[in-house]
Write an enzyme that holds these catalytic residues in place. Sequence first.
Site, short mmCIF file in Angstrom:
data_model
loop_
_atom_site.label_atom_id
_atom_site.label_comp_id
_atom_site.label_asym_id
_atom_site.label_seq_id
_atom_site.Cartn_x
_atom_site.Cartn_y
_atom_site.Cartn_z
N TYR A 1 34.98 42.11 47.36
CA TYR A 1 35.63 42.64 46.13
C TYR A 1 34.64 43.47 45.04
O TYR A 1 33.49 43.11 45.06
CB TYR A 1 35.88 41.33 44.98
CG TYR A 1 37.16 40.57 45.62
CD1 TYR A 1 38.29 41.17 45.60
CD2 TYR A 1 36.96 39.24 45.87
CE1 TYR A 1 39.42 40.22 45.90
CE2 TYR A 1 38.11 38.51 46.25
CZ TYR A 1 39.23 39.02 46.23
OH TYR A 1 40.33 38.13 46.48
N ASP B 1 37.73 41.24 35.11
CA ASP B 1 36.99 41.80 36.22
C ASP B 1 37.49 43.30 36.42
O ASP B 1 36.86 44.02 37.11
CB ASP B 1 36.95 40.80 37.44
CG ASP B 1 38.18 40.69 37.95
OD1 ASP B 1 39.21 40.97 37.42
OD2 ASP B 1 38.29 39.92 39.07
N LEU C 1 47.43 43.50 35.73
CA LEU C 1 46.73 44.03 36.82
C LEU C 1 47.25 45.53 37.17
O LEU C 1 48.38 45.78 37.16
CB LEU C 1 47.04 43.23 38.22
CG LEU C 1 46.63 44.00 39.89
CD1 LEU C 1 44.93 44.03 39.51
CD2 LEU C 1 47.22 43.04 40.66
N SER D 1 43.98 35.66 43.13
CA SER D 1 44.96 35.59 42.04
C SER D 1 45.73 34.36 41.81
O SER D 1 45.69 33.90 40.66
CB SER D 1 46.00 36.66 42.25
OG SER D 1 45.46 37.99 42.32
N SER E 1 58.38 43.00 28.09
CA SER E 1 57.04 43.37 27.54
C SER E 1 57.47 44.69 26.65
O SER E 1 57.59 45.55 26.90
CB SER E 1 56.06 43.64 28.43
OG SER E 1 54.53 44.10 27.77
N LYS F 1 31.48 39.08 45.97
CA LYS F 1 31.59 39.65 44.79
C LYS F 1 30.72 41.06 44.77
O LYS F 1 30.03 41.23 46.14
CB LYS F 1 31.00 38.87 43.59
CG LYS F 1 31.79 37.80 43.26
CD LYS F 1 33.29 37.93 42.59
CE LYS F 1 33.19 38.95 41.51
NZ LYS F 1 34.57 39.27 40.90
N ALA G 1 42.12 39.21 33.61
CA ALA G 1 41.81 40.50 33.94
C ALA G 1 40.49 41.02 33.62
O ALA G 1 40.23 42.41 33.79
CB ALA G 1 42.85 41.37 33.29
N ASN H 1 34.56 36.02 37.56
CA ASN H 1 34.79 35.34 38.74
C ASN H 1 35.38 33.84 38.76
O ASN H 1 34.78 33.04 39.22
CB ASN H 1 33.50 35.30 39.70
CG ASN H 1 32.36 34.82 39.04
OD1 ASN H 1 32.27 34.45 37.87
ND2 ASN H 1 31.30 33.94 39.83
N VAL I 1 35.49 34.62 31.90
CA VAL I 1 34.69 34.71 33.24
C VAL I 1 35.33 35.72 34.31
O VAL I 1 36.48 35.50 34.57
CB VAL I 1 34.65 33.38 33.64
CG1 VAL I 1 33.76 33.14 35.00
CG2 VAL I 1 33.97 32.24 32.80
#
Length: 375
Positions: free
Chosen positions: A97, A273, A243, A137, A223, A78, A271, A303, A301
Amino acid sequence: MTEILSIGVPREVKIAEGRVAMTPDGVRECERYGIAVCVETGAGEGASISDSDFVAAGATIVPTAADAWAQPMVVKVKEPKKEEFGFLRRDLTLFTYLHLAAYPDVARALITAGTTSFAYETVQMPDASLPLLAPMSEVAGRLAPQMGAHFLESHNGGRGVLMGGAPGVRPAKVVVLGAGNVGWNAAWIAAGMEAEVILIDKNIDRLRYVDQIHRGRISTLASNRGSIERSVLDADLVIGAVLVAGGRAPVVVSEDMVRSMKRGAVIVDVAVDQGGCIETTHETTHTDPVYVQHGVVHYAVGNMPGAVSHTSTYALTNVTLPYQLEIARSGARNAVEKNPALAHGLSTHHGHVTYEAVATALSLPFVTPQDAVRE
């Protein structure tokens, strides 16, 4: 920038983050090429990898984070936390990341320190695939319905809905926003739990592929604002899986849409993060994973794969190790010039932002990776 002869592996400090950036097998590969690996004591404990496992593979166990960060190259899982910013420096190459568009303080710290940083999530192949993002992912996508099902239970604040329903009782309605690796895996697992699943994406070819594979078990929708509004209104569980590589995730569910949802419905924003694709989400932690807004339970969350740290560690390091070795063996400059995938992965170098989506998101000047490393 020449060959890097040692790599540091610090213990992750993000709350409840049990993953580690290298396995004992990775240490053995580094040893094969004469690259020493210094692992902070206890770095692998959260992933069920002991110090003795690392030592047996040839690693040196170092007592402090400072010792691991003192190496010319550091690999992590992270982004650096505030307490690690002091370890950043100009002669450091960091590979982890980063998600800098969502974490501007981290970007500023890297720029100020002049650190050379590569982001796992933006290493990109010629076909636009993201090989170092894909395994996490997949894990996050498979985990999302599991977490959603947990928080749909009455005692966890949810509506008291069983994902698969029961004979004579309708199953949960699950809406998945985005049909990339996260969304497809989330929809797949939710369908396996016998939920009613709707997968929404703007890429019709992707939806066609999912439809062919799952043969009606997963419903697909193009969409647009109307389709999202109607689907979210009646959902028991909404999984956000939108993403934009390296950039901030677009908000596709507004606060008004959330306000219209059923009381006790659950949102899982994978998404988050990258800033989140649900307007009402803000990042949470494994130790305090949910909050309620407008009567809807939000799980956000940052992570998620850290919850299954052993599986995630091996899935991640299977794909990161070849790139770690390439950077260490060639040095950052040569790696960027020789490998276009790693050029995409370069985020900062000697005070420059070298990934365009990050520069745009943070309103900072962009310098191409190739120009940056030649200075």
